[in-house]
Structure formats: C-alpha cells, structure tokens
Design a protein around this motif. Structure first.
Motif, PDB file in Angstrom:
ATOM      1  N   THR A   9      -7.541  26.827  28.374  1.00  0.00           N
ATOM      2  CA  THR A   9      -7.890  28.234  28.422  1.00  0.00           C
ATOM      3  C   THR A   9      -7.459  29.028  26.872  1.00  0.00           C
ATOM      4  N   VAL A  10      -6.360  28.693  26.561  1.00  0.00           N
ATOM      5  CA  VAL A  10      -5.729  29.045  25.238  1.00  0.00           C
ATOM      6  C   VAL A  10      -6.682  28.635  24.237  1.00  0.00           C
ATOM      7  N   VAL A  11      -6.844  27.351  24.203  1.00  0.00           N
ATOM      8  CA  VAL A  11      -7.772  26.794  23.019  1.00  0.00           C
ATOM      9  C   VAL A  11      -9.143  27.561  23.107  1.00  0.00           C
ATOM     10  N   HIS A  12      -9.893  28.149  24.190  1.00  0.00           N
ATOM     11  CA  HIS A  12     -10.980  28.771  24.341  1.00  0.00           C
ATOM     12  C   HIS A  12     -11.076  29.905  23.625  1.00  0.00           C
ATOM     13  N   GLN A  13      -9.769  30.622  24.279  1.00  0.00           N
ATOM     14  CA  GLN A  13      -9.451  32.065  23.756  1.00  0.00           C
ATOM     15  C   GLN A  13      -9.365  32.190  22.262  1.00  0.00           C
ATOM     16  N   ILE A  14      -8.602  31.313  21.588  1.00  0.00           N
ATOM     17  CA  ILE A  14      -8.362  31.090  20.211  1.00  0.00           C
ATOM     18  C   ILE A  14      -9.826  30.947  19.517  1.00  0.00           C
ATOM     19  N   MET A  15     -10.535  29.979  20.065  1.00  0.00           N
ATOM     20  CA  MET A  15     -11.789  29.807  19.513  1.00  0.00           C
ATOM     21  C   MET A  15     -13.032  30.880  19.550  1.00  0.00           C
ATOM     22  N   ASN A  16     -12.745  31.679  20.612  1.00  0.00           N
ATOM     23  CA  ASN A  16     -13.735  32.682  21.055  1.00  0.00           C
ATOM     24  C   ASN A  16     -14.465  33.459  19.826  1.00  0.00           C
ATOM     25  N   GLU A  17     -13.501  33.630  18.938  1.00  0.00           N
ATOM     26  CA  GLU A  17     -14.217  34.638  17.830  1.00  0.00           C
ATOM     27  C   GLU A  17     -14.322  33.945  16.456  1.00  0.00           C
ATOM     28  N   LEU A  18     -14.042  32.712  16.403  1.00  0.00           N
ATOM     29  CA  LEU A  18     -14.204  32.081  15.405  1.00  0.00           C
ATOM     30  C   LEU A  18     -15.454  31.135  15.300  1.00  0.00           C
ATOM     31  N   PRO A  19     -16.013  31.031  14.033  1.00  0.00           N
ATOM     32  CA  PRO A  19     -17.354  30.219  13.786  1.00  0.00           C
ATOM     33  C   PRO A  19     -17.182  29.016  14.446  1.00  0.00           C
ATOM     34  N   ASP A  20     -18.167  28.231  15.088  1.00  0.00           N
ATOM     35  CA  ASP A  20     -18.089  27.091  15.604  1.00  0.00           C
ATOM     36  C   ASP A  20     -17.976  25.878  14.663  1.00  0.00           C
ATOM     37  N   ALA A  21     -18.805  26.159  13.389  1.00  0.00           N
ATOM     38  CA  ALA A  21     -18.971  25.125  12.447  1.00  0.00           C
ATOM     39  C   ALA A  21     -17.473  25.108  11.709  1.00  0.00           C
ATOM     40  N   GLU A  22     -16.681  25.927  12.033  1.00  0.00           N
ATOM     41  CA  GLU A  22     -15.494  25.737  11.172  1.00  0.00           C
ATOM     42  C   GLU A  22     -14.229  25.243  11.956  1.00  0.00           C
ATOM     43  N   VAL A  23     -14.399  25.106  13.229  1.00  0.00           N
ATOM     44  CA  VAL A  23     -13.280  24.637  14.157  1.00  0.00           C
ATOM     45  C   VAL A  23     -13.630  23.494  14.954  1.00  0.00           C
ATOM     46  N   GLY A  24     -12.757  22.693  15.042  1.00  0.00           N
ATOM     47  CA  GLY A  24     -12.875  21.462  15.771  1.00  0.00           C
ATOM     48  C   GLY A  24     -11.767  21.099  16.932  1.00  0.00           C
ATOM     49  N   VAL A  25     -11.928  20.405  18.044  1.00  0.00           N
ATOM     50  CA  VAL A  25     -10.688  20.337  18.866  1.00  0.00           C
ATOM     51  C   VAL A  25     -10.979  18.833  19.286  1.00  0.00           C
ATOM     52  N   ILE A  26      -9.664  18.373  19.319  1.00  0.00           N
ATOM     53  CA  ILE A  26      -9.433  16.912  19.616  1.00  0.00           C
ATOM     54  C   ILE A  26      -8.249  16.987  20.813  1.00  0.00           C
ATOM     55  N   SER A  27      -8.623  16.269  21.935  1.00  0.00           N
ATOM     56  CA  SER A  27      -7.767  16.203  22.950  1.00  0.00           C
ATOM     57  C   SER A  27      -6.916  14.607  23.139  1.00  0.00           C
ATOM     58  N   GLN A  28      -5.738  15.076  23.358  1.00  0.00           N
ATOM     59  CA  GLN A  28      -4.793  14.101  23.384  1.00  0.00           C
ATOM     60  C   GLN A  28      -5.294  13.090  24.695  1.00  0.00           C
ATOM     61  N   ASP A  29      -6.094  13.660  25.755  1.00  0.00           N
ATOM     62  CA  ASP A  29      -6.517  12.810  26.825  1.00  0.00           C
ATOM     63  C   ASP A  29      -7.372  11.753  26.163  1.00  0.00           C
ATOM     64  N   SER A  30      -8.177  11.857  25.133  1.00  0.00           N
ATOM     65  CA  SER A  30      -8.998  11.026  24.625  1.00  0.00           C
ATOM     66  C   SER A  30      -8.226   9.893  24.085  1.00  0.00           C
ATOM     67  N   TYR A  31      -6.968   9.779  23.829  1.00  0.00           N
ATOM     68  CA  TYR A  31      -6.305   8.769  23.136  1.00  0.00           C
ATOM     69  C   TYR A  31      -5.392   7.797  24.004  1.00  0.00           C
ATOM     70  N   TYR A  32      -5.715   7.990  25.243  1.00  0.00           N
ATOM     71  CA  TYR A  32      -4.800   7.216  26.246  1.00  0.00           C
ATOM     72  C   TYR A  32      -5.281   5.688  25.751  1.00  0.00           C
ATOM     73  N   LYS A  33      -4.151   4.798  25.865  1.00  0.00           N
ATOM     74  CA  LYS A  33      -4.396   3.550  25.300  1.00  0.00           C
ATOM     75  C   LYS A  33      -5.639   2.843  26.017  1.00  0.00           C
ATOM     76  N   LYS A  34      -6.234   1.779  25.466  1.00  0.00           N
ATOM     77  CA  LYS A  34      -7.075   1.023  26.139  1.00  0.00           C
ATOM     78  C   LYS A  34      -6.538  -0.008  27.163  1.00  0.00           C
ATOM     79  N   ASN A  35      -6.866  -0.048  28.356  1.00  0.00           N
ATOM     80  CA  ASN A  35      -6.167  -0.737  29.300  1.00  0.00           C
ATOM     81  C   ASN A  35      -7.153  -1.777  29.997  1.00  0.00           C
ATOM     82  N   SER A  36      -8.215  -2.244  29.531  1.00  0.00           N
ATOM     83  CA  SER A  36      -9.112  -3.167  30.070  1.00  0.00           C
ATOM     84  C   SER A  36      -8.597  -4.320  30.554  1.00  0.00           C
ATOM     85  N   HIS A  37      -7.614  -4.921  29.933  1.00  0.00           N
ATOM     86  CA  HIS A  37      -6.906  -6.273  30.301  1.00  0.00           C
ATOM     87  C   HIS A  37      -6.141  -5.977  31.746  1.00  0.00           C
TER      88      HIS A  37
END
Length: 202
Positions: A16-44
C-alpha cells in the motif's frame, strides 16, 4: 539511480505504501522490485519438503542475485527478475524484464537484514503496523490468494512468522531512515519520501 528500500513485517501494508508513493510519480521513471521474487529456487526438493521451508528466514532469499540485479540496473542494463509461486513454493520458468529507472523501489520483509543490500539503499523505509492487524491481514491474504486454510495460517504465524519477525524483521527498524505508521496518519511520511524522489528525478 535512486534506490529505496521499503521493509516491514508481513501484512504491515508495504505494498500500500509503495502504491501511495508511486501515485503521483511518472510510471516511466519509477520501477519496483519485490523481495518475494527472489526466494531461492527449490526444484530439487519435493513439494512436501518445499512446504516446510522457513520463508521468513533471511537464508530463504537469494540476496546475491538481488544485489547483482540492482548493480546491473545501476549500470543501465535490463535484468530478468524471477517469478515465484506461493502455490508451488518454487520459482516458475517465467521472468519479468525489468528496465533501469531513475528510481527503483525494493520492497520486502527481509531486505534490511542483508548488509550489502542495505548499503545500496539511498533511503531506507520501515512500515510499522500493530501485530494483531498484521495477523488479520495475513489470514485474509493467505486464504484468499494462496489457497491456505485458517489453521495452517495461524500455526505458521505462531510457530514461524512471529518468532522470525521478532528475531530478524523488527530489529531492522533501527536501520530505517523513515518509519511510516501504517494508518491514516502516515500521509506526512509518504509526502516526505515522495518529495525526496521528485527532487532526485528533477
């Protein structure tokens, strides 16, 4: 490139805070990376083994890859952000092509636990919420979005989430430049962060 880290316990309202911060900023100039994308690979591991991983411990996160991706973005390179499935407890074969932006926001519960990552943040934000509030939010989300049942979520909260929060996440509040209360009175803190970003962009 301005890199902002936004941390806080599970269900504290970071997104929610990320969305509030981004609300008034130009999309093309702000990107988001989520830690959740970086959970280790556990296919084994089998599904059963994967479902018992402690996802609230810093060792569950591939911090090396996250740091490497941020360094690449700072150099102006496009990175392939992984996609993680909470249903299978593993990375999928999908990727998100992430382009460098003037401002990158990195959000996640454990991002301030890693010293190398912490060093990369120009602004460190911690979103604070009452523990009861966080449990209720976590219950609603895990049941609705992740196919969990109530007993599973409550057990996990008591046995894993709360002890991990107390051990690893809550202490990182000390590293934060700004602590944002997640309630109706956080507008000033959000405005401060937004003002700093706008200043950097222009």
């Amino acid at each position: 490139m301005l890199i902002i880290g936004i941390a806080g316990g599970t269900g504290s309202g970071k997104t929610t805070v990320v969305h509030q911060i981004m609300n008034e900023l130009p999309d093309a100039e702000v990107g988001v990376i989520s830690q959740d994308s970086y959970y280790k690979k556990n296919s084994h591991l089998s599904y059963e083994e994967r479902s018992h991983i402690n996802f609230d411990h810093p060792r569950a996160i591939d911090f090396d890859l996250l740091v490497a991706h941020l360094k690449d973005l700072k150099l102006g390179n496009v990175v392939e952000q992984p996609v993680y499935s909470f249903v299978t407890h593993d990375r999928t074969d999908d990727i998100i092509l992430t382009h460098p932006r003037k401002v990158m926001i990195v959000e996640g519960i454990l991002i301030l636990t890693n010293p190398e990552l912490r060093e990369m943040f120009d602004i460190k934000v911690y979103v604070h919420a009452d523990s009861d509030e966080r449990l209720i939010r976590r219950l609603k989300r895990d049941i609705a979005e992740r196919g969990r049942d109530m007993n599973e979520v409550v057990n996990r909260y008591q046995n894993t989430l709360k002890p991990m929060h107390d051990q690893f996440i809550e202490p990182t509040k000390n590293f934060a430049d700004i602590i944002i209360p997640n309630d109706n009175y956080n507008t000033v803190a959000i405005e401060v962060v937004r003002a700093v970003i706008k200043q950097r962009i222009h």
